[in-house]
Design an enzyme around this catalytic site. Structure first.
Site, PDB file in Angstrom:
ATOM      1  CG  HIS A 262       4.233  -4.176  -8.180  1.00 49.69           C
ATOM      2  ND1 HIS A 262       5.453  -3.882  -7.610  1.00 49.69           N
ATOM      3  CD2 HIS A 262       3.294  -3.835  -7.253  1.00 49.69           C
ATOM      4  CE1 HIS A 262       5.276  -3.381  -6.402  1.00 49.69           C
ATOM      5  NE2 HIS A 262       3.976  -3.346  -6.151  1.00 49.69           N
TER       6      HIS A 262
ATOM      7  N   GLY B 215       0.837  -1.192   0.000  1.00 47.74           N
ATOM      8  CA  GLY B 215       0.000   0.000   0.000  1.00 47.74           C
ATOM      9  C   GLY B 215       0.880   1.253   0.000  1.00 47.74           C
TER      10      GLY B 215
ATOM     11  CB  SER C 130       4.709  -3.209  -2.907  1.00 44.71           C
ATOM     12  OG  SER C 130       4.358  -2.071  -3.627  1.00 44.71           O
ATOM     13  CD1 TRP C 131       3.332  -0.127   3.285  1.00 44.21           C
ATOM     14  CD2 TRP C 131       4.791   1.505   2.839  1.00 44.21           C
ATOM     15  NE1 TRP C 131       3.561   0.543   4.465  1.00 44.21           N
ATOM     16  CE2 TRP C 131       4.453   1.557   4.217  1.00 44.21           C
ATOM     17  CE3 TRP C 131       5.693   2.436   2.331  1.00 44.21           C
ATOM     18  CZ2 TRP C 131       4.983   2.516   5.085  1.00 44.21           C
ATOM     19  CZ3 TRP C 131       6.228   3.383   3.189  1.00 44.21           C
ATOM     20  CH2 TRP C 131       5.882   3.425   4.551  1.00 44.21           C
TER      21      TRP C 131
ATOM     22  CG  ASP D  64       7.313  -3.909 -10.336  1.00 48.92           C
ATOM     23  OD1 ASP D  64       6.444  -3.042 -10.533  1.00 48.92           O
ATOM     24  OD2 ASP D  64       7.559  -4.392  -9.211  1.00 48.92           O
TER      25      ASP D  64
END
Length: 334
Positions: A301, A54, A121-122, A273
């Site tokens: 991704h 996120g 990711s985050w 990605d």
């Protein structure tokens, strides 16, 4: 950054069977926030903390399936303001230092001395930030789709870089914003996602989420709608963090990499990605002796990309097998 985790067949991803949590917790962390935490697998197994993307993505049952439940004690939690944590979509007292402190509190609450970090990711950003703050409490890092929280990465995704590959979807993302404000899409959406009108927040949450979801998978197509509560939490939290540079100093995670270079790490990175391009993963892995960068072909991704899924399961099974071999070598022969 992350997308809604999709379901993928075990035959493609070699996922482990779905397992229900053996414990669930609601932990008060202060500032009016309560965090949902769950534990899955073996209560006596090797601890691993799952950090979702996120910001604002929340955890899903799909995330439990990367780990052999006989070997791992898997801890998942919804970060402040999202998922089953409360209050929903809240950005007060919601910064990277707050999340690092939350992880430290969860570790103490569960009486876990050290754990492996698994984040994409985050979630990779947060794993790096936490590990650099508390390296003595970490046994290693498994990262996917590396995002270092830099302005260059935000400019790529929200300033027209990715738009060169997806001009049609970029046009849809820009369409709700007046022409005069399109030079700063994060700022333009911020004014609407934090409007006092909840209905207006919800309307602008959808295109914010859809822009990312549409680019997350190599074969993805635009999704027309997402659950309103999920979209609002995701969009507000992500925009809040990106408006404030992820509450990190520019270049901090690369600058402070020396604090964790003694730890083993594996990076699983999609070659194509478009959300978090491989340049960040490559920069992070450079000169990190115990870092294994795995560039996955024909992959984007998302956690649910078939080759990404398969590679992550392979990595976690490899760590399990290494643990078992070490245990056997320590057992005296009879």
């Amino acid at each position: 950054m992350d997308r809604l985790a999709g379901q993928i067949s075990a035959s493609h991803g070699r996922l482990h069977p779905a397992a229900e949590p053996f414990a669930r917790h609601m932990i008060e962390v202060g500032d009016g926030h309560s965090l949902y935490v769950e534990e899955c697998g073996n209560p006596e197994g090797r601890p691993v903390l799952v950090l979702h993307g996120g910001p604002g993505g929340g955890c899903s049952p799909f995330m439990r399936r990367f780990f052999d439940p006989a070997h791992y004690r898997v801890v998942l939690f919804d970060q402040r303001g999202c998922g089953r944590s409360r209050p929903t979509a809240a950005v007060h007292a919601n910064t990277t230092p707050h999340l690092i402190a939350d992880i430290a509190l969860i570790r103490d609450h569960l009486d876990i001395p050290r754990w492996l970090l698994f984040g994409g990711s985050w979630g990779a950003t947060l794993a790096l930030a936490y590990a650099q703050a508390h390296p003595d409490h970490v046994t290693g890092l498994i990262l996917r789709g590396v995002f270092l929280g830099t302005q260059a990465e935000l400019d790529w995704f929200y300033g027209g870089g990715a738009a060169r590959f997806f001009p049609d979807l970029w046009a849809q993302f820009q369409e709700p914003i007046p022409q005069a404000e399109r030079h700063d899409m994060i700022g333009a959406y911020h004014r609407r996602l934090f409007d006092s009108d909840l209905g207006r927040q919800a309307r602008f949450a959808q295109p914010w989420l859809m822009w990312e979801n549409a680019l997350a998978g190599l074969q993805s197509s635009a999704v027309s709608h997402a659950p309103a509560e999920y979209a609002r939490a995701f969009a507000r939290l992500e925009n809040h963090y990106f408006t404030h540079g992820c509450f990190l100093q520019e270049g901090q995670l690369l600058r402070d990499r020396h604090r964790i270079q003694h730890l083993p790490a594996v990076i699983v990175q999609g070659r194509y990605d478009m959300v978090c391009p491989p340049a960040s993963a490559h920069a992070l892995a450079q000169d990190w002796k115990d870092c294994d960068l795995r560039l996955v072909p024909a992959s984007g991704h998302a956690l649910s990309e078939p080759r990404i899924t398969a590679e992550l399961v392979t990595v976690m099974d490899m760590i399990r097998d290494d643990d078992r071999n070490r245990d056997r070598s320590r057992t005296p022969a009879r």
